[in-house]
Design an enzyme around this catalytic site. Sequence first.
Site, PDB file in Angstrom:
ATOM      1  N   ARG A 168       0.986  -1.103  -0.034  1.00  0.00           N
ATOM      2  CA  ARG A 168      -0.100  -0.311  -0.074  1.00  0.00           C
ATOM      3  C   ARG A 168       0.605   1.413  -0.145  1.00  0.00           C
ATOM      4  O   ARG A 168       0.883   1.921  -1.148  1.00  0.00           O
ATOM      5  CB  ARG A 168      -0.696  -0.102   1.062  1.00  0.00           C
ATOM      6  CG  ARG A 168      -2.099  -0.631   0.900  1.00  0.00           C
ATOM      7  CD  ARG A 168      -2.476  -1.314   2.307  1.00  0.00           C
ATOM      8  NE  ARG A 168      -1.573  -2.348   2.662  1.00  0.00           N
ATOM      9  CZ  ARG A 168      -1.964  -3.129   2.511  1.00  0.00           C
ATOM     10  NH1 ARG A 168      -3.019  -4.428   1.974  1.00  0.00           N
ATOM     11  NH2 ARG A 168      -0.916  -4.283   2.340  1.00  0.00           N
ATOM     12  N   THR A 169       2.110   1.399   1.620  1.00  0.00           N
ATOM     13  CA  THR A 169       2.250   2.273   0.988  1.00  0.00           C
ATOM     14  C   THR A 169       3.570   3.397  -0.879  1.00  0.00           C
ATOM     15  O   THR A 169       3.258   3.770  -0.143  1.00  0.00           O
ATOM     16  CB  THR A 169       2.991   2.737   2.482  1.00  0.00           C
ATOM     17  OG1 THR A 169       2.658   2.292   3.172  1.00  0.00           O
ATOM     18  CG2 THR A 169       3.766   4.028   3.068  1.00  0.00           C
ATOM     19  N   LYS A 172      26.871  -4.642  -1.371  1.00  0.00           N
ATOM     20  CA  LYS A 172      28.321  -4.495  -1.926  1.00  0.00           C
ATOM     21  C   LYS A 172      29.499  -3.781  -0.419  1.00  0.00           C
ATOM     22  O   LYS A 172      30.235  -3.594  -0.337  1.00  0.00           O
ATOM     23  CB  LYS A 172      28.165  -4.058  -2.914  1.00  0.00           C
ATOM     24  CG  LYS A 172      28.055  -4.536  -4.600  1.00  0.00           C
ATOM     25  CD  LYS A 172      29.062  -2.701  -5.208  1.00  0.00           C
ATOM     26  CE  LYS A 172      28.033  -3.190  -7.260  1.00  0.00           C
ATOM     27  NZ  LYS A 172      28.018  -2.210  -7.595  1.00  0.00           N
ATOM     28  N   HIS A 211       4.638   6.317  11.678  1.00  0.00           N
ATOM     29  CA  HIS A 211       4.175   5.405  10.313  1.00  0.00           C
ATOM     30  C   HIS A 211       3.692   7.196   9.920  1.00  0.00           C
ATOM     31  O   HIS A 211       1.829   6.669  10.182  1.00  0.00           O
ATOM     32  CB  HIS A 211       3.326   3.877  10.018  1.00  0.00           C
ATOM     33  CG  HIS A 211       3.453   3.512   8.657  1.00  0.00           C
ATOM     34  ND1 HIS A 211       3.593   4.712   7.678  1.00  0.00           N
ATOM     35  CD2 HIS A 211       3.090   2.734   8.031  1.00  0.00           C
ATOM     36  CE1 HIS A 211       3.340   3.815   6.307  1.00  0.00           C
ATOM     37  NE2 HIS A 211       2.667   2.726   6.403  1.00  0.00           N
TER      38      HIS A 211
HETATM   39  N1   CP Z   1      -0.359  -0.153   6.063  1.00  0.00           N
HETATM   40  C1   CP Z   1       0.495  -0.354   5.124  1.00  0.00           C
HETATM   41  O1   CP Z   1       1.589   0.104   5.605  1.00  0.00           O
HETATM   42  O2   CP Z   1       0.826  -0.971   4.280  1.00  0.00           O
HETATM   43  P1   CP Z   1       1.917  -1.683   3.580  1.00  0.00           P
HETATM   44  O3   CP Z   1       2.902  -2.138   4.621  1.00  0.00           O
HETATM   45  O4   CP Z   1       1.301  -2.700   2.718  1.00  0.00           O
HETATM   46  O5   CP Z   1       2.929  -0.018   2.795  1.00  0.00           O
END
Ligand code: CP
Length: 308
Positions: free
Chosen positions: A56-57, A85, A134
């Site tokens: 998603r992100t 490397k 996040h």
């Molecule tokens: N919600 C979220 O961060 O999903 P992803 O890990 O798929 O980005």
Amino acid sequence: MGFKNRDIISIRDFSKAELLHVLDVAADIERNGTGSFSQLLKGKILASLFFEPSTRTRLSFEASMHRLGGSVIGFSEPETTSIVKGETAHDTIRIVDGYCDIMVMRHPESGSATKAAEAAKNPVINAGDGANEHPTQTFVDLYTIRKTKGSLERLSIGFLGDLKYGRTVHSLSHALSHFSPDLYFISPESLALPDRLIRELESSRIKIVEEENLSRVSRQLDILYVTRIQKERFLDEGEYAKVKGFYKLDKEFLKSAKPDLKILHPLPRVDEINPRLDSEKQSIYFEQAHNGIPVRMALLGLVLGCFE
Ligand code: CP
């Protein structure tokens, strides 16, 4: 408001007015249609650096940049880069900084986004740094809650699952503290919200309840924010085995909830929400993921100085 050239590292860096401003810009984008801004970031380049898996992100940031007319470079498999490397993340950031106008980075280490922002001259957006934060998911979550409830003020919100390692919970619970909520943290004891975050929330003088049994609090909730128990964060597989499958929501759960409860989940899910719940009006986690487009378009446009 001062978003131009700003790093987005922690949700703690944003005032209530700033949080709401991002949501307002995203709502304008959605009202106008996400296809209406196709020239806005023409000539700008987003570097998308994913040292950890994401669906998603990463894809919503990349789709948002394309929708705004910009271009995307980057990687989602760091093993295909010169990191194999022996190049450090710091050097990688400094180099890529010279190839782009803005960077979005996910990395397994807490604090890595701050270090990247120190290394880069261009703005850095934290797409998840270990178990820490996040912040862009929080903008998506706030947008989704406001859209479904009409307001963010004075809601009863339950967080369920892995509250210890859940970076989405760490960022969202802090952001919600601006809106006088009642917060219910529902988890096995070993996955409780870290004490330092509980203390921080308590200093905002909001109601906080910690509970292991969802059924004891389900009737109170306007929003239930479900999270996955994240196998990849456990150092000891035995500890994971003790909590694996601890919560499994099915249609039965809805009988013990308010009729207008809404269920969110940052996704991905494993077994904590039965797919039989997906078609219920309470389940809005797919819509939540799709809200990532207007919200991340808003963030890119604001940081690159193309939205006021
Ligand atoms: N919600 C979220 O961060 O999903 P992803 O890990 O798929 O980005």
